[in-house]
Design an enzyme around this catalytic site. Sequence first.
Site, PDB file in Angstrom:
ATOM      1  N   ASP A  45      37.115  33.925  44.864  1.00 36.32           N
ATOM      2  CA  ASP A  45      38.300  34.765  44.802  1.00 36.32           C
ATOM      3  C   ASP A  45      38.687  35.151  46.222  1.00 36.32           C
ATOM      4  OD1 ASP A  45      36.508  36.745  45.557  1.00 36.32           O
ATOM      5  OD2 ASP A  45      36.704  37.918  43.720  1.00 36.32           O
ATOM      6  N   ARG A  53      41.729  47.216  37.873  1.00 34.05           N
ATOM      7  CA  ARG A  53      41.663  47.320  39.334  1.00 34.05           C
ATOM      8  C   ARG A  53      43.046  47.058  39.929  1.00 34.05           C
ATOM      9  NH1 ARG A  53      37.458  44.140  43.312  1.00 34.05           N
ATOM     10  NH2 ARG A  53      38.299  42.275  42.284  1.00 34.05           N
TER      11      ARG A  53
END
Length: 520
Positions: A434, A154
Amino acid sequence: MGGEVSPEGAKILSQDALTFLAALHRRFETRRRELLVRRIETQGKLDAGKMPGFLDETREIRESDWTVAKLPPDLVDRRVEITGPVDRKMIINALNSGATVFMADFEDSNAPTWANCVEGQVNLRDAVARTIAFTKPNGTRYALKGETATLFVRPRGWHMEERHLLVDGDAMSASLFDFGLFFFHNTANLIERGTGPYFYLPKLENHLEARLWNDVFVYAQETLGVPKGSIRATVLIENILAVFEMDEILWELREHSAGLNCGRWDYIFSVIKKFRKRAEFVLPDRGQLVMDSAFLKAYSELLIRTCHSRGAHAMGGMAPQVPIKNDSAANASAIESVRSDKLREVAAGHDGTWVAHPALVPIARMVFDQHMTDPNQIHRLRDDVEVSANDLLEMPTGQMTEAGLRRNIRVSVHYLAAWLSGNGCVPISHLMEDAATAEISRSQVWQWIYYAVCTEDGVSVTADRVRQILGDETEQLIRNGVGGALGTDCIEQAARLFEQMVTAPVLDDWLTVTAQQFID
């Protein structure tokens, strides 16, 4: 190019690789900037009261019969995917975890220091070559097993820039930097090993942004002499505007598509951000925003129906729980929460799911193995699903509490301090936090101040009250030893930055962009 690199990092930043990056920048940077301007223009329309909906001009795409390209063999079954940052030990453990896919993350779980981004590319090069190893100071050695998860990468979103690399005097797109280096160094090896360069694409807001990615893929494959369609990409639907254009996003990427994913945490954040000027979008405590909420259920079921009608995977969301080692009852409750969430996903028709910790892989796999006997559920078309724009925009009711406010402040400061210290993925109160979850927390505090929310327990959420709680929670973090681990100065810097963001008259678009100036 700024910032020091290791000898292996210098090999990653070879002259040939930099030439390829420069070519990507010169070909696509103007379009990237135009799309970012378009985001600002769209936000202005939302602030003025315009509501999103399905596009009239692309109706033919939604109503015509087509499918994405056939899936390659190693992507047919993706029932359990694990995600995490690109540090060396994490990559090894994740590839060995028993998951079907590992998504190596340069975005939400990675603090984008120059060292993290360059050394992450070194680690991925070694992982693809299967030479990656890591030895702890106590002598424990980590290496790859014979059978490992399929690798996805990603890159960072279109809004991020890699300020350490200038091309023609301009900072390069972080998306193209992350994609370009991985693609340049690993594609030939991946294809030789019977797999391919596979990506997760984050933070897309519309199909034009997907079109840009597709054009990048075509150009990169042509430039390096790679067969067209070797690249496959799964798009995270983590923006409430993108949910109205899922067919169109799949259409734009149809030769390179590997489906869509429910990026639920960023999706919730996008609701707060996009409708910051609409009081009816004030959300209850973060803990009450579960996938059974009407607007989230509509989003996930529409994603499943859309993907399956186009022959594509519909991937479920993240289980953020981490093992609770010193409390067996609490751990059992957390595991049951994961099991219940994965059961909901597989029953709805998802083809796979995400976990944040290797210990959750067996639980998620057990649920999907029991209820998904085929490699995927693409054959379940979910024709029973009918979702309107109103369904997607119907916000849940619920409680707003001082405990929820305190949790948001505590999580935001703790996470931001870790991020400033170079760590983008942090277990806090037995949940893996996160950037996406931190974005919900800090934007919700801003929202509650902006709308002068009064909590269920009678607390008036003002800037002064938030500053008072912020002081309490910051001191508590330091007393609990978090300051010792991260540095008291870093905790205090995070608190100052958090206060600045939540009391600003306009909500900052991205925590990571605002904070990036403070990391190397």
